[in-house]
Design an enzyme around this catalytic site. Sequence first.
Site, mmCIF file in Angstrom:
data_model
loop_
_atom_site.group_PDB
_atom_site.id
_atom_site.type_symbol
_atom_site.label_atom_id
_atom_site.label_comp_id
_atom_site.label_asym_id
_atom_site.label_seq_id
_atom_site.Cartn_x
_atom_site.Cartn_y
_atom_site.Cartn_z
ATOM 1 N N TYR A 131 11.579 7.423 15.422
ATOM 2 C CA TYR A 131 11.504 7.515 13.955
ATOM 3 C C TYR A 131 12.682 8.327 13.423
ATOM 4 O O TYR A 131 13.329 7.933 12.445
ATOM 5 C CB TYR A 131 10.171 8.179 13.577
ATOM 6 C CG TYR A 131 9.881 8.226 12.090
ATOM 7 C CD1 TYR A 131 9.489 7.090 11.392
ATOM 8 C CD2 TYR A 131 9.971 9.422 11.383
ATOM 9 C CE1 TYR A 131 9.197 7.137 10.032
ATOM 10 C CE2 TYR A 131 9.675 9.485 10.023
ATOM 11 C CZ TYR A 131 9.289 8.332 9.352
ATOM 12 O OH TYR A 131 8.994 8.387 8.012
ATOM 13 N N ASP A 134 5.675 -7.623 1.786
ATOM 14 C CA ASP A 134 5.002 -6.891 2.863
ATOM 15 C C ASP A 134 4.480 -7.890 3.882
ATOM 16 O O ASP A 134 4.534 -9.113 3.664
ATOM 17 C CB ASP A 134 3.831 -6.056 2.279
ATOM 18 C CG ASP A 134 3.509 -4.811 3.109
ATOM 19 O OD1 ASP A 134 3.168 -4.970 4.301
ATOM 20 O OD2 ASP A 134 3.587 -3.702 2.572
ATOM 21 N N ARG A 142 0.862 -1.198 0.000
ATOM 22 C CA ARG A 142 0.000 0.000 0.000
ATOM 23 C C ARG A 142 0.895 1.244 0.000
ATOM 24 O O ARG A 142 2.129 1.144 -0.001
ATOM 25 C CB ARG A 142 -0.917 -0.002 1.232
ATOM 26 C CG ARG A 142 -0.173 0.229 2.532
ATOM 27 C CD ARG A 142 -1.091 0.268 3.732
ATOM 28 N NE ARG A 142 -0.433 0.909 4.853
ATOM 29 C CZ ARG A 142 -0.877 0.893 6.099
ATOM 30 N NH1 ARG A 142 -1.990 0.248 6.388
ATOM 31 N NH2 ARG A 142 -0.226 1.523 7.049
ATOM 32 N N LYS A 184 15.570 7.093 10.792
ATOM 33 C CA LYS A 184 15.690 7.678 9.451
ATOM 34 C C LYS A 184 17.029 8.385 9.245
ATOM 35 O O LYS A 184 17.527 8.464 8.116
ATOM 36 C CB LYS A 184 14.513 8.621 9.181
ATOM 37 C CG LYS A 184 13.156 7.904 9.073
ATOM 38 C CD LYS A 184 13.120 6.888 7.930
ATOM 39 C CE LYS A 184 11.733 6.295 7.712
ATOM 40 N NZ LYS A 184 11.713 5.301 6.619
ATOM 41 N N ASP A 203 8.805 -10.034 6.037
ATOM 42 C CA ASP A 203 9.021 -9.222 7.235
ATOM 43 C C ASP A 203 10.462 -8.740 7.139
ATOM 44 O O ASP A 203 11.402 -9.543 7.201
ATOM 45 C CB ASP A 203 8.809 -10.064 8.494
ATOM 46 C CG ASP A 203 9.069 -9.261 9.768
ATOM 47 O OD1 ASP A 203 9.667 -8.172 9.688
ATOM 48 O OD2 ASP A 203 8.681 -9.743 10.849
ATOM 49 N N VAL A 204 10.654 -7.438 6.989
ATOM 50 C CA VAL A 204 12.004 -6.920 6.701
ATOM 51 C C VAL A 204 12.987 -7.101 7.849
ATOM 52 O O VAL A 204 14.183 -6.910 7.683
ATOM 53 C CB VAL A 204 11.983 -5.423 6.289
ATOM 54 C CG1 VAL A 204 11.280 -5.234 4.959
ATOM 55 C CG2 VAL A 204 11.380 -4.544 7.390
ATOM 56 N N THR A 212 -0.752 9.293 2.687
ATOM 57 C CA THR A 212 -0.913 7.835 2.805
ATOM 58 C C THR A 212 -1.507 7.520 4.182
ATOM 59 O O THR A 212 -1.629 8.400 5.033
ATOM 60 C CB THR A 212 0.441 7.083 2.698
ATOM 61 O OG1 THR A 212 1.195 7.337 3.887
ATOM 62 C CG2 THR A 212 1.238 7.484 1.483
ATOM 63 N N ASN A 216 11.550 0.401 1.320
ATOM 64 C CA ASN A 216 10.445 1.342 1.509
ATOM 65 C C ASN A 216 9.640 1.057 2.779
ATOM 66 O O ASN A 216 9.005 1.959 3.325
ATOM 67 C CB ASN A 216 9.546 1.267 0.261
ATOM 68 C CG ASN A 216 8.226 1.952 0.457
ATOM 69 O OD1 ASN A 216 8.114 3.160 0.328
ATOM 70 N ND2 ASN A 216 7.198 1.189 0.804
HETATM 71 N N1 LIG Z 1 3.756 9.185 4.171
HETATM 72 C C1 LIG Z 1 4.658 10.049 4.557
HETATM 73 O O1 LIG Z 1 4.322 11.200 4.872
HETATM 74 C C2 LIG Z 1 6.125 9.696 4.622
HETATM 75 C C3 LIG Z 1 7.048 10.738 4.808
HETATM 76 C C4 LIG Z 1 8.404 10.418 4.877
HETATM 77 C C5 LIG Z 1 8.828 9.111 4.747
HETATM 78 N N2 LIG Z 1 7.896 8.122 4.577
HETATM 79 C C6 LIG Z 1 8.415 6.745 4.474
HETATM 80 O O2 LIG Z 1 7.929 6.143 3.302
HETATM 81 C C7 LIG Z 1 7.821 4.716 3.495
HETATM 82 C C8 LIG Z 1 6.433 4.257 3.079
HETATM 83 O O3 LIG Z 1 5.477 4.855 3.937
HETATM 84 P P1 LIG Z 1 3.931 5.053 3.560
HETATM 85 O O4 LIG Z 1 3.615 6.480 3.738
HETATM 86 O O5 LIG Z 1 3.630 4.399 2.273
HETATM 87 O O6 LIG Z 1 3.260 4.277 4.802
HETATM 88 P P2 LIG Z 1 2.322 2.992 4.857
HETATM 89 O O7 LIG Z 1 2.130 2.749 6.312
HETATM 90 O O8 LIG Z 1 1.136 3.172 3.988
HETATM 91 O O9 LIG Z 1 3.227 1.847 4.223
HETATM 92 C C9 LIG Z 1 4.257 1.220 4.911
HETATM 93 C C10 LIG Z 1 4.271 -0.228 4.490
HETATM 94 O O10 LIG Z 1 5.342 -0.895 5.194
HETATM 95 C C11 LIG Z 1 4.840 -2.145 5.615
HETATM 96 N N3 LIG Z 1 5.609 -2.687 6.746
HETATM 97 C C12 LIG Z 1 5.617 -2.273 8.032
HETATM 98 N N4 LIG Z 1 6.400 -3.083 8.775
HETATM 99 C C13 LIG Z 1 6.909 -4.011 7.930
HETATM 100 C C14 LIG Z 1 7.780 -5.123 8.100
HETATM 101 N N5 LIG Z 1 8.296 -5.452 9.296
HETATM 102 N N6 LIG Z 1 8.092 -5.858 7.018
HETATM 103 C C15 LIG Z 1 7.570 -5.551 5.805
HETATM 104 N N7 LIG Z 1 6.736 -4.520 5.580
HETATM 105 C C16 LIG Z 1 6.409 -3.761 6.643
HETATM 106 C C17 LIG Z 1 3.389 -1.876 5.987
HETATM 107 O O11 LIG Z 1 2.638 -3.067 6.065
HETATM 108 C C18 LIG Z 1 2.972 -0.960 4.860
HETATM 109 O O12 LIG Z 1 2.469 -1.653 3.750
HETATM 110 C C19 LIG Z 1 8.143 4.488 4.985
HETATM 111 O O13 LIG Z 1 9.498 4.092 5.114
HETATM 112 C C20 LIG Z 1 7.941 5.854 5.596
HETATM 113 O O14 LIG Z 1 8.693 6.019 6.795
HETATM 114 C C21 LIG Z 1 6.554 8.385 4.504
#
Ligand SMILES: NC(=O)c1ccc[n+]([C@@H]2O[C@H](COP(=O)([O-])OP(=O)(O)OC[C@H]3O[C@@H](n4cnc5c(N)ncnc54)[C@H](O)[C@@H]3O)[C@@H](O)[C@H]2O)c1
Length: 243
Positions: A151, A37, A16, A155, A60-61, A186, A86
């Site tokens: 967090y 995922d 997602r 990061k 699971d990462v 998201t 990601n």
């Molecule tokens: N949305 C934002 O505003 C934003 C801003 C900066 C950085 N990010 C980064 O972008 C990336 C994606 O975030 P997003 O916004 O799509 O969030 P999201 O929560 O929609 O997606 C994150 C995905 O990671 C998966 N995940 C979590 N733990 C996991 C694990 N142990 N193994 C495998 N998968 C796992 C979740 O199931 C999910 O599908 C993340 O690293 C997030 O920190 C997002």
Amino acid sequence: MGRMTDRVFLISGGARGLGAAQARLLVAQGATVVIGDLLDEQGQALASELGPSCVYVHLDVTDEMQWRSAVARAESLGKLHGLVNNAGVYKPLPLVDTETAEYERHIRINQLGTFLGMREVVAAFERTGSGAIVNMSSTVALRSAGNAIAYTASKWAVRGMTKGAALELAPKNIRVNSVHPGPIDTDMLNVRSREENLRRVQQVPMKRLGTPEEIAGLVAFLLSDDSVYMTGSEVAMDGGAAL
Ligand SMILES: NC(=O)c1ccc[n+]([C@@H]2O[C@H](COP(=O)([O-])OP(=O)(O)OC[C@H]3O[C@@H](n4cnc5c(N)ncnc54)[C@H](O)[C@@H]3O)[C@@H](O)[C@H]2O)c1
């Protein structure tokens, strides 16, 4: 965009959000994509929607054996050219309210997960002859940010590991870059109330959230040959939030 057909890419956390948008774009560009995922149902549904060029695997990462299976699955589909680290979690809390387990959860998923992904993919990239890694960091790793200590730590580590890995892997023709999104629309933002998110948007110079598709365009560029002389770079896409 450079030539993406006949190339296989692995995206963690691709069921997602940002990862799903990356999978959609890469498949549209002619690539084959493996998404890994924990969200099996959503991941399978996305793979079915995108057709034979997209495969879902449970990943699971934090588990190195699951990384090995995911990389092997990707290699079975063709030449593995790229990895997007990601997957991530975000639970913003002030320093004094962050329990040890919550701190460690962020470090394990965001930091250890990225380390394992990079480590496990190198041999496959060597077999391919080249490769590109994109690590998802955040604007919180470009400037100070309060009330999200775990967090932020994870990061900044991703930003630092990107540079170290880029230096080590350049002679192997493997590039490593980090992407630093600002607030993107998201499910991750649901951790805050709608009002709080609206207030935060007003602090972004461009006064809007970014879209997953916008970040996907940057990721696809960094995975493609159009960025072939870029490595160790940190690229913000944040409406000016890190200014
Ligand atoms: N949305 C934002 O505003 C934003 C801003 C900066 C950085 N990010 C980064 O972008 C990336 C994606 O975030 P997003 O916004 O799509 O969030 P999201 O929560 O929609 O997606 C994150 C995905 O990671 C998966 N995940 C979590 N733990 C996991 C694990 N142990 N193994 C495998 N998968 C796992 C979740 O199931 C999910 O599908 C993340 O690293 C997030 O920190 C997002």
